[in-house]
Design a protein around this motif. Structure first.
Motif, mmCIF file in Angstrom:
data_model
loop_
_atom_site.group_PDB
_atom_site.id
_atom_site.type_symbol
_atom_site.label_atom_id
_atom_site.label_comp_id
_atom_site.label_asym_id
_atom_site.label_seq_id
_atom_site.Cartn_x
_atom_site.Cartn_y
_atom_site.Cartn_z
ATOM 1 N N GLY A 6 39.179 34.536 35.267
ATOM 2 C CA GLY A 6 40.245 34.588 34.256
ATOM 3 C C GLY A 6 40.143 33.405 33.306
ATOM 4 O O GLY A 6 40.213 33.552 32.079
ATOM 5 N N THR A 37 45.171 44.034 43.487
ATOM 6 C CA THR A 37 46.317 44.071 42.557
ATOM 7 C C THR A 37 45.992 44.858 41.284
ATOM 8 O O THR A 37 46.885 45.096 40.467
ATOM 9 N N ASP A 91 50.202 34.525 36.561
ATOM 10 C CA ASP A 91 49.446 34.334 37.798
ATOM 11 C C ASP A 91 50.451 34.360 38.937
ATOM 12 O O ASP A 91 51.644 34.071 38.745
ATOM 13 N N GLY A 107 46.152 36.836 36.013
ATOM 14 C CA GLY A 107 45.248 36.248 37.011
ATOM 15 C C GLY A 107 44.366 35.211 36.355
ATOM 16 O O GLY A 107 43.384 35.547 35.690
ATOM 17 N N GLY A 113 41.220 41.955 43.306
ATOM 18 C CA GLY A 113 40.997 43.405 43.248
ATOM 19 C C GLY A 113 42.148 44.287 43.713
ATOM 20 O O GLY A 113 42.515 45.232 43.019
ATOM 21 N N MET A 165 39.143 31.891 38.694
ATOM 22 C CA MET A 165 37.832 31.487 38.179
ATOM 23 C C MET A 165 37.415 32.292 36.952
ATOM 24 O O MET A 165 37.179 31.730 35.883
HETATM 25 P P1 NAP Z 1 40.072 34.155 41.863
HETATM 26 O O1 NAP Z 1 39.423 32.877 41.444
HETATM 27 O O2 NAP Z 1 40.662 34.263 43.235
HETATM 28 O O3 NAP Z 1 41.196 34.478 40.772
HETATM 29 C C1 NAP Z 1 42.130 35.533 40.887
HETATM 30 C C2 NAP Z 1 43.444 34.983 40.347
HETATM 31 O O4 NAP Z 1 44.436 36.007 40.333
HETATM 32 C C3 NAP Z 1 43.987 33.841 41.198
HETATM 33 O O5 NAP Z 1 44.558 32.857 40.364
HETATM 34 C C4 NAP Z 1 45.030 34.567 42.036
HETATM 35 O O6 NAP Z 1 45.991 33.698 42.584
HETATM 36 C C5 NAP Z 1 45.590 35.484 40.985
HETATM 37 N N1 NAP Z 1 46.402 36.585 41.494
HETATM 38 C C6 NAP Z 1 46.330 37.201 42.706
HETATM 39 N N2 NAP Z 1 47.297 38.143 42.795
HETATM 40 C C7 NAP Z 1 47.983 38.129 41.619
HETATM 41 C C8 NAP Z 1 49.106 38.837 41.109
HETATM 42 N N3 NAP Z 1 49.723 39.766 41.848
HETATM 43 N N4 NAP Z 1 49.533 38.556 39.847
HETATM 44 C C9 NAP Z 1 48.916 37.628 39.101
HETATM 45 N N5 NAP Z 1 47.879 36.883 39.556
HETATM 46 C C10 NAP Z 1 47.410 37.134 40.790
HETATM 47 O O7 NAP Z 1 39.065 35.371 41.717
HETATM 48 P P2 NAP Z 1 37.933 35.589 40.621
HETATM 49 O O8 NAP Z 1 36.624 35.196 41.172
HETATM 50 O O9 NAP Z 1 38.383 35.003 39.329
HETATM 51 O O10 NAP Z 1 37.918 37.184 40.551
HETATM 52 C C11 NAP Z 1 38.956 37.919 39.926
HETATM 53 C C12 NAP Z 1 38.451 39.353 39.691
HETATM 54 O O11 NAP Z 1 37.300 39.298 38.841
HETATM 55 C C13 NAP Z 1 37.999 40.083 40.981
HETATM 56 O O12 NAP Z 1 38.330 41.446 40.876
HETATM 57 C C14 NAP Z 1 36.487 39.889 40.979
HETATM 58 O O13 NAP Z 1 35.779 40.915 41.651
HETATM 59 C C15 NAP Z 1 36.209 39.943 39.475
HETATM 60 N N6 NAP Z 1 34.959 39.229 39.128
HETATM 61 C C16 NAP Z 1 34.039 39.883 38.368
HETATM 62 C C17 NAP Z 1 32.834 39.278 38.072
HETATM 63 C C18 NAP Z 1 31.796 40.003 37.262
HETATM 64 O O14 NAP Z 1 30.628 39.675 37.387
HETATM 65 N N7 NAP Z 1 32.160 40.955 36.399
HETATM 66 C C19 NAP Z 1 32.577 37.980 38.527
HETATM 67 C C20 NAP Z 1 33.565 37.315 39.269
HETATM 68 C C21 NAP Z 1 34.754 37.954 39.557
HETATM 69 P P3 NAP Z 1 45.700 33.094 44.094
HETATM 70 O O15 NAP Z 1 44.435 32.296 43.981
HETATM 71 O O16 NAP Z 1 46.906 32.267 44.361
HETATM 72 O O17 NAP Z 1 45.569 34.289 45.001
#
Ligand code: NAP
Length: 337
Positions: A14, A77, A35, A9, A75, A12
């Motif tokens: 990642g 996944t 991804d 993933g 989440g 953002m």
């Molecule tokens: P995001 O920008 O949507 O990134 C998630 C990535 O995973 C996207 O590239 C998405 O592709 C991809 N993805 C979705 N399903 C997948 C799969 N089956 N296999 C591989 N890749 C896949 O979200 P984010 O903001 O980075 O958040 C990701 C996680 O981090 C969430 O669980 C969020 O709650 C957590 N997070 C934590 C914090 C913290 O403070 N600790 C802060 C932000 C986020 P698509 O865009 O094409 O769906």
């Protein structure tokens, strides 16, 4: 020793963690990325020396050049990838939430318990923030006596159009659900969630702001204001009221400007800015444990399960208008030390 990490993933957070692993912390190398969008994975991999894209998360996990896995996908996944990493016997750092339902978290706990030692760490990075750590030390050293109450605020500047009421609880407030358990070293047993007057900046379907009220095992009451579209920046508050005094997170140490009859100081724009150092410390500690051959000792699968269970109860309370009990299974011995 260098830990070779595969990242699943590359959205953002990642990409932010890849920057952290390749440019900030020591002892790590990113060797594989995956991804759901293969073109995005290939593009990210091409910018990292010695890294290549895998066709899927499950393929990445079993690769020989991957020693440990970082799950930063969406989440729903998480469960699949964390369980696959446990099956492969590889340490796995999973961004919060561990999984989006209590049942899914339980399956992870069962898989790890069957494996017999800790492989999973959950990304509750507030435990690594210097101010939260100082606040907790102030409470645990006992000088303030028994903690009685905690007041928290989780004010976000602006959220994406798809941000939902459920995410107010299980994506935003889940951080407080973990840190309240960690702050007082006990479980949350009951939650009440209510919505305030509707914030006109938010879409009609988003119940913004919310107030959550938690009761812990010993009877500490902790409230959290969750504001999705505050409009002025990212504002995180925490104040513990105890028997002999009060301890609170400080205002951040920014430069104060006096100008034209006004005193002003910058406010962080978002979580990346506010918790920048906490993420760095979180990852350096995780990598240091792995390079010294020790299992992770940060937030565990149990912590992930407990926080998600509290989130489920908060969502239930919001729907029913009544307090909801938090029902946890017995804690396995793996998570008691
Ligand atoms: P995001 O920008 O949507 O990134 C998630 C990535 O995973 C996207 O590239 C998405 O592709 C991809 N993805 C979705 N399903 C997948 C799969 N089956 N296999 C591989 N890749 C896949 O979200 P984010 O903001 O980075 O958040 C990701 C996680 O981090 C969430 O669980 C969020 O709650 C957590 N997070 C934590 C914090 C913290 O403070 N600790 C802060 C932000 C986020 P698509 O865009 O094409 O769906």
């Amino acid at each position: 020793m260098t830990v070779r990490i595969g990242v699943i993933g590359v959205g953002m957070i990642g990409q932010d963690h890849i920057r952290r692993l390749t440019q900030v912390v020591t002892g790590a190398q990113v060797t594989a990325v995956a991804d759901v969008d293969p073109a995005r994975a290939a593009e990210i991999a091409s910018a990292i020396p010695g890294c290549s894209a895998a066709a899927s998360g499950t393929e990445l996990i079993v690769r020989d050049d991957v020693d440990a896995v970082l799950v930063t996908s969406w989440g729903p996944t998480h469960e699949e990838f964390v369980v696959a990493a446990i099956a492969a016997g590889k340490p796995v750092f999973c961004e919060k939430p561990l999984a989006t339902t209590q049942e899914a978290c339980l399956r992870i706990v069962e898989a790890e318990t069957a494996f017999g030692s800790r492989l999973v760490q959950v990304g509750f990075m507030r435990r690594y923030d210097e101010y939260y750590r100082a606040l907790r030390n102030t409470i645990t050293d006992g000088a303030l006596g028994a903690p009685l109450l905690m007041h928290c605020a989780h004010r976000i500047g602006t959220v994406a159009p798809n941000f939902s009421t459920e995410m107010m609880v299980n994506d935003a407030a889940i951080h407080e659900m973990d840190l309240i358990r960690w702050m007082f070293d006990e479980e949350i047993v009951e939650v009440t969630a209510v919505a305030a007057r509707h914030n006109p900046t938010s879409k009609d379907a988003l119940r913004d702001p919310l107030v959550l009220l938690f009761t812990t095992e010993s009877g500490v009451l902790a409230n959290v204001e969750v504001l999705a579209n505050g409009g002025f920046g990212y504002d995180i508050r925490g104040e513990v009221v105890a028997q002999h005094g009060v301890a609170a997170l400080p205002e951040l140490g920014q430069v104060m400007v006096k100008r034209a009859g006004q005193l002003s100081t910058p406010i962080p724009g978002d979580w990346r800015e506010r918790f920048l150092r906490a993420y760095d410390v979180e990852f350096q500690e995780w990598i240091d444990r792995l390079t010294s051959g020790q299992p992770a000792n940060g937030p565990s699968s149990w912590d992930g399960l407990a926080a998600t269970t509290v989130a489920d109860a908060a969502t239930e309370s919001l729907a029913t208008g009544h307090a909801a009990a938090v029902s946890l299974p017995e804690k396995p011995a793996l998570y008691t030390s």
